[in-house]
Design a protein around this motif. Structure first.
Motif, PDB file in Angstrom:
ATOM      1  N   PHE A 121       1.014  -1.239   0.046  1.00 50.01           N
ATOM      2  CA  PHE A 121      -0.051   0.006  -0.202  1.00 50.01           C
ATOM      3  C   PHE A 121       0.863   1.229  -0.133  1.00 50.01           C
ATOM      4  CE2 PHE A 121      -2.221   3.577   2.421  1.00 50.01           C
ATOM      5  CZ  PHE A 121      -3.246   3.783   1.378  1.00 50.01           C
ATOM      6  N   VAL A 122       0.744   2.053  -1.058  1.00 56.20           N
ATOM      7  CA  VAL A 122       1.546   3.297  -1.195  1.00 56.20           C
ATOM      8  C   VAL A 122       0.743   4.571  -1.135  1.00 56.20           C
ATOM      9  CG1 VAL A 122       3.235   4.156  -2.645  1.00 56.20           C
ATOM     10  CG2 VAL A 122       3.055   1.958  -2.562  1.00 56.20           C
ATOM     11  N   ASP A 123       1.077   5.447   0.175  1.00 54.45           N
ATOM     12  CA  ASP A 123       0.267   6.600   0.080  1.00 54.45           C
ATOM     13  C   ASP A 123       1.252   7.605  -0.537  1.00 54.45           C
ATOM     14  OD1 ASP A 123      -1.030   8.740   1.039  1.00 54.45           O
ATOM     15  OD2 ASP A 123      -0.840   8.438   2.951  1.00 54.45           O
ATOM     16  N   VAL A 124       0.895   8.258  -1.561  1.00 55.28           N
ATOM     17  CA  VAL A 124       1.556   9.060  -2.425  1.00 55.28           C
ATOM     18  C   VAL A 124       1.215  10.659  -1.777  1.00 55.28           C
ATOM     19  CG1 VAL A 124       2.874   9.921  -4.437  1.00 55.28           C
ATOM     20  CG2 VAL A 124       2.119   7.773  -4.064  1.00 55.28           C
ATOM     21  N   GLY A 125       2.265  11.429  -1.112  1.00 54.61           N
ATOM     22  CA  GLY A 125       1.908  12.733  -0.562  1.00 54.61           C
ATOM     23  C   GLY A 125       1.209  12.531   0.592  1.00 54.61           C
ATOM     24  N   ALA A 126       2.150  11.632   1.625  1.00 55.15           N
ATOM     25  CA  ALA A 126       1.474  10.978   2.704  1.00 55.15           C
ATOM     26  C   ALA A 126       1.270  11.948   4.219  1.00 55.15           C
ATOM     27  CB  ALA A 126       2.347   9.960   3.220  1.00 55.15           C
ATOM     28  N   LEU A 132       1.203  -7.091   4.551  1.00 52.57           N
ATOM     29  CA  LEU A 132       1.195  -5.840   4.028  1.00 52.57           C
ATOM     30  C   LEU A 132       2.648  -5.112   4.143  1.00 52.57           C
ATOM     31  CD1 LEU A 132      -0.784  -3.646   2.491  1.00 52.57           C
ATOM     32  CD2 LEU A 132      -0.924  -2.591   4.908  1.00 52.57           C
ATOM     33  N   ARG A 133       3.180  -4.518   2.971  1.00 53.81           N
ATOM     34  CA  ARG A 133       4.167  -3.746   3.272  1.00 53.81           C
ATOM     35  C   ARG A 133       3.608  -2.227   2.691  1.00 53.81           C
ATOM     36  NH1 ARG A 133       9.080  -2.881   5.494  1.00 53.81           N
ATOM     37  NH2 ARG A 133      10.681  -2.606   4.052  1.00 53.81           N
ATOM     38  N   PRO A 134       3.548  -1.441   3.984  1.00 56.17           N
ATOM     39  CA  PRO A 134       3.061   0.095   3.719  1.00 56.17           C
ATOM     40  C   PRO A 134       4.090   1.121   3.584  1.00 56.17           C
ATOM     41  CG  PRO A 134       3.087  -0.496   6.107  1.00 56.17           C
ATOM     42  CD  PRO A 134       3.779  -1.652   5.272  1.00 56.17           C
ATOM     43  N   TYR A 135       4.103   1.893   2.531  1.00 54.23           N
ATOM     44  CA  TYR A 135       4.959   3.063   2.168  1.00 54.23           C
ATOM     45  C   TYR A 135       4.221   4.325   2.226  1.00 54.23           C
ATOM     46  CZ  TYR A 135       7.690  -0.750  -0.416  1.00 54.23           C
ATOM     47  OH  TYR A 135       8.264  -1.823  -0.749  1.00 54.23           O
ATOM     48  N   GLY A 136       5.183   5.328   3.078  1.00 50.96           N
ATOM     49  CA  GLY A 136       4.647   6.536   2.981  1.00 50.96           C
ATOM     50  C   GLY A 136       5.565   7.304   2.147  1.00 50.96           C
ATOM     51  N   VAL A 137       5.236   8.343   0.990  1.00 56.25           N
ATOM     52  CA  VAL A 137       5.946   8.778  -0.043  1.00 56.25           C
ATOM     53  C   VAL A 137       5.863  10.394   0.325  1.00 56.25           C
ATOM     54  CG1 VAL A 137       6.631   9.391  -2.451  1.00 56.25           C
ATOM     55  CG2 VAL A 137       5.991   7.124  -1.821  1.00 56.25           C
ATOM     56  N   GLU A 138       6.848  10.840   0.781  1.00 54.75           N
ATOM     57  CA  GLU A 138       6.899  12.385   1.406  1.00 54.75           C
ATOM     58  C   GLU A 138       8.125  12.934   1.512  1.00 54.75           C
ATOM     59  OE1 GLU A 138       5.557  15.674   2.082  1.00 54.75           O
ATOM     60  OE2 GLU A 138       3.770  14.359   2.191  1.00 54.75           O
ATOM     61  N   ILE A 139       8.214  14.257   1.484  1.00 55.00           N
ATOM     62  CA  ILE A 139       9.635  15.063   1.545  1.00 55.00           C
ATOM     63  C   ILE A 139       9.832  15.192   3.209  1.00 55.00           C
ATOM     64  CG2 ILE A 139       9.496  15.735  -0.763  1.00 55.00           C
ATOM     65  CD1 ILE A 139       8.985  18.598   0.537  1.00 55.00           C
ATOM     66  N   ALA A 140       8.782  15.419   3.779  1.00 59.29           N
ATOM     67  CA  ALA A 140       8.937  15.708   5.123  1.00 59.29           C
ATOM     68  C   ALA A 140       9.570  14.454   6.044  1.00 59.29           C
ATOM     69  CB  ALA A 140       7.481  16.140   5.999  1.00 59.29           C
ATOM     70  N   ASP A 141       9.997  14.716   7.196  1.00 61.84           N
ATOM     71  CA  ASP A 141      10.837  13.845   7.980  1.00 61.84           C
ATOM     72  C   ASP A 141       9.578  12.609   8.473  1.00 61.84           C
ATOM     73  OD1 ASP A 141      13.143  15.188   7.816  1.00 61.84           O
ATOM     74  OD2 ASP A 141      12.946  16.102   9.590  1.00 61.84           O
ATOM     75  N   ARG A 142       9.961  11.540   8.676  1.00 61.60           N
ATOM     76  CA  ARG A 142       9.198  10.450   9.235  1.00 61.60           C
ATOM     77  C   ARG A 142       8.460  10.732  10.445  1.00 61.60           C
ATOM     78  NH1 ARG A 142       9.454   4.513   8.800  1.00 61.60           N
ATOM     79  NH2 ARG A 142       8.258   3.734  10.348  1.00 61.60           N
ATOM     80  N   PRO A 143       7.189  10.668  10.478  1.00 67.19           N
ATOM     81  CA  PRO A 143       6.554  10.810  11.659  1.00 67.19           C
ATOM     82  C   PRO A 143       6.970   9.683  12.779  1.00 67.19           C
ATOM     83  CG  PRO A 143       4.966  10.892   9.889  1.00 67.19           C
ATOM     84  CD  PRO A 143       6.087  10.522   9.094  1.00 67.19           C
TER      85      PRO A 143
END
Length: 338
Positions: A65-70, A91-102
């Motif tokens: 599951f890829v969340d683009v602009g997370a 599941l292999r979840p991905y967050g695609v975002e330029i901000a730092d990892r929450p």
């Protein structure tokens, strides 16, 4: 004054490492409300879509599951919470975002500023393409299509040089302009960004959700706008506010794939989100359940409001997989041609 074309001005204002809007610690939720922030029903609907994709793919050993602009991971967490344990285990979840990892994300979630590759599953981009920088153009008094330039400090605009052959060709295909004063927002960068995202799927479903329009209903006025602290403001590209523009959704759809379009209202209804009020009789038999259902109905109504969030466009593209039958039959999809 610093005059720039709109694309580099947006790029600097939104993504500059030294003060771009999307680098700010409060995140997008500090300034505007998306469907994700409006109600957990949205994440649950996306989770249901993921289950549909999983079934259509034959329940692969690893499901992405890829969340683009997370953003700050709100949708990612909501989807994870809504999935059954058997699916979460694969599941292999991905967050695609330029901000730092929450800090609150589970260790299983991969956080990256690069679009992943070689995946099987669902790629979902909610209000991402509207923030991909793009140029604008306007036909001058002599019939020449020229770029619109903006003063990055004030937002004042003027006409610059003639547009490139590539942008002229894009406009001729997707957004024809002929008369003095006609304008266009060149969607080529969004088309390329979405094509790169979809290319990350070996098999699966790619879904883009955004403010948008199709050929035959292009907007009569420029769609650029800004958001700051919950209010719509002038789109001054100085880094103090979001700068966004609506998406030519038919152009963005990656060519060569089964591509469908509908409104968010219809898509969410197919995924079980409704604004219908609960039966009044429930108030007598189970008041707590009635109040809970009433609250959910209000949230569902907001998500599917045809004058608000429900008017967003959903573009769905299948990559080496069948479109989930329940979606294709339940939703009034319109086939897109590229």
């Amino acid at each position: 004054m610093t005059w720039m074309r709109w694309a580099p001005a947006m790029e600097q204002a939104l993504y500059d490492p030294d003060g771009g809007f999307y680098r700010r610690p409060e995140g997008p939720a500090g300034h505007f409300r998306t469907s994700v922030h409006a109600s957990p029903l949205f994440a649950r609907a996306v989770a249901r879509l993921l289950l549909e994709v999983d079934a259509a793919l034959g329940r692969p050993e690893e499901l992405a599951f890829v969340d683009v602009g997370a953003g700050r991971g709100e949708l990612l967490l909501g989807v994870l919470d809504a999935l059954p344990a058997e699916v979460r285990d694969r599941l292999r979840p991905y967050g695609v975002e330029i901000a730092d990892r929450p800090a609150h994300l589970p260790s299983t979630a991969l956080w990256t500023d690069e679009l992943p590759r070689g995946l099987t599953g669902l790629l979902f981009a909610n209000e991402w393409l509207d923030n991909v920088p793009l140029d604008a153009g306007e036909v001058d008094g002599n019939g020449v299509l020229r770029y619109v330039e903006v003063d990055t400090a004030t937002g004042e605009e003027r006409l610059g040089g003639p547009v490139s052959d590539a942008d002229a060709a894009w406009a001729a295909r997707w957004w024809p302009v002929r008369r003095p004063g006609d304008f266009v927002e060149f969607g080529g960068p969004r088309d390329a960004a979405w094509a790169r995202a979809v290319a990350g799927l070996d098999r699966g479903l790619a879904v883009a959700v955004d403010y948008g329009h199709l050929a035959g209903s292009r907007p009569p006025l420029a769609t650029r706008t800004g958001f700051r602290e919950g209010r719509e403001v002038a789109p001054v590209p100085d880094g103090s506010c979001d700068v966004t523009a609506h998406v030519a959704l038919d152009s963005a759809a990656a060519p060569g794939l089964h591509s469908l379009w509908t409104t968010q209202r219809e898509a969410l209804r197919a995924l079980g989100v409704s604004g219908a009020r609960p039966a009044l009789a429930l108030a007598s038999t189970d008041p707590v359940a009635y109040l809970r259902a009433l609250s959910g109905a209000g949230e569902g109504a907001e998500l599917t409001d045809s004058a608000g969030l429900g008017s967003f466009g959903w573009v769905l593209q299948a990559v080496r997989m069948p479109v989930p039958t329940s979606l294709e039959t339940l939703v009034g999809w319109q086939t897109l041609t590229s």
